[in-house]
Write an enzyme that holds these catalytic residues in place. Structure first.
Site, PDB file in Angstrom:
ATOM      1  CB  VAL A  92      28.371  23.389  50.813  1.00  0.00           C
ATOM      2  CG1 VAL A  92      28.431  24.948  50.090  1.00  0.00           C
ATOM      3  CG2 VAL A  92      29.565  22.934  51.639  1.00  0.00           C
ATOM      4  CB  THR A 107      39.196  32.740  53.940  1.00  0.00           C
ATOM      5  OG1 THR A 107      38.078  33.420  53.694  1.00  0.00           O
ATOM      6  CG2 THR A 107      40.093  32.169  52.790  1.00  0.00           C
ATOM      7  CG  HIS A 108      35.922  32.441  60.177  1.00  0.00           C
ATOM      8  ND1 HIS A 108      34.636  32.744  60.040  1.00  0.00           N
ATOM      9  CD2 HIS A 108      36.148  32.595  61.607  1.00  0.00           C
ATOM     10  CE1 HIS A 108      34.118  33.066  61.075  1.00  0.00           C
ATOM     11  NE2 HIS A 108      35.075  32.931  62.091  1.00  0.00           N
TER      12      HIS A 108
HETATM   13  C1  GRF Z   1      36.481  37.862  54.599  1.00  0.00           C
HETATM   14  O1  GRF Z   1      36.759  38.153  55.608  1.00  0.00           O
HETATM   15  C2  GRF Z   1      35.832  36.384  54.853  1.00  0.00           C
HETATM   16  O2  GRF Z   1      36.634  35.666  55.659  1.00  0.00           O
HETATM   17  C3  GRF Z   1      34.459  36.629  55.456  1.00  0.00           C
HETATM   18  O3  GRF Z   1      33.858  37.696  54.602  1.00  0.00           O
HETATM   19  C4  GRF Z   1      35.008  38.344  54.100  1.00  0.00           C
HETATM   20  C5  GRF Z   1      34.987  38.593  52.503  1.00  0.00           C
HETATM   21  O4  GRF Z   1      35.204  39.789  52.430  1.00  0.00           O
HETATM   22  N1  GRF Z   1      33.700  35.485  55.406  1.00  0.00           N
HETATM   23  P1  GRF Z   1      35.525  39.868  50.460  1.00  0.00           P
HETATM   24  O5  GRF Z   1      34.349  39.808  50.074  1.00  0.00           O
HETATM   25  O6  GRF Z   1      36.473  39.023  50.161  1.00  0.00           O
HETATM   26  O7  GRF Z   1      35.670  41.519  50.747  1.00  0.00           O
END
Ligand code: GRF
Length: 187
Positions: A92, A107-108
């Site tokens: 963003v 989250t990563h």
């Molecule tokens: C998660 O691991 C997130 O951190 C990453 O992509 C995945 C998304 O998985 N950017 P979902 O769409 O929640 O199943």
């Protein structure tokens, strides 16, 4: 505590947050779920759960700036306390970060600052690390940068594929995101 959640894919992490809210374990109100593209399962499963959903389709805007402005206007309209990116695959604009005063959580699926970007799980596996994991952080306008809130370590198994490792990381990621949101809601 009001949150808007942004997704781009299956939304399995989002589903875990929905389940925690519905079960009464997470004192958070998901005021809307949005995506940057049409047809995501994340939005579909949110609508099925009776949540407000929206799509600000990246492909329908003449410029990146127009999309940025449209996303900000739509999300701000819900007056969220926090915006949560859970598998949202767009970076963003700084104006978005500023609008929410840094209350944009991402989250990563890796232990930042290691392995940022769209292929964190693959990059960790290919590097040969023995431990990776997941990170929840306040995002800034960079790629997976900003103050880290919390992290969980996940051991890499010899037989792991990118898929098996990512699924195991997601289990930890869901638990971590729910813990962080619960802590913020109880502040
Ligand atoms: C998660 O691991 C997130 O951190 C990453 O992509 C995945 C998304 O998985 N950017 P979902 O769409 O929640 O199943």
């Amino acid at each position: 505590m009001r949150i808007v959640v942004l997704v781009s894919g299956t939304g399995s992490n989002l589903q875990a947050v929905i389940d925690a809210v519905v079960s009464g374990g997470l004192p958070v109100e998901i005021v809307a779920v949005g995506a940057d593209r049409a047809g995501t399962f994340g939005v579909e499963r949110s609508a099925a759960a009776g949540l407000e959903t929206f799509v600000v389709d990246f492909k329908k805007y003449a410029s990146r700036a127009d999309w940025d402005d449209a996303l900000l206007e739509r999300v701000a309209g819900y007056k969220p306390d926090y915006v949560v990116s859970s598998g949202f695959m767009r970076i963003v604009a700084a104006s978005f970060i500023d609008a929410f005063d840094g209350r944009y959580i991402n989250t990563h699926p890796a232990l930042l600052p290691s392995f940022p970007g769209a292929h964190g799980v693959r990059d960790a596996l290919n590097y040969g690390v023995k431990v990776t994991g997941c990170t929840v952080h306040f995002a800034d306008a960079g790629v997976d940068t900003g103050p880290i809130i919390d992290q969980t370590a996940v051991r890499v198994l010899a037989q792991d594929t990118q898929e098996s490792l990512h699924e195991r990381i997601k289990v930890a990621e869901r638990e971590l995101l729910i813990k962080v949101l619960g802590d913020l809601a109880r502040l």
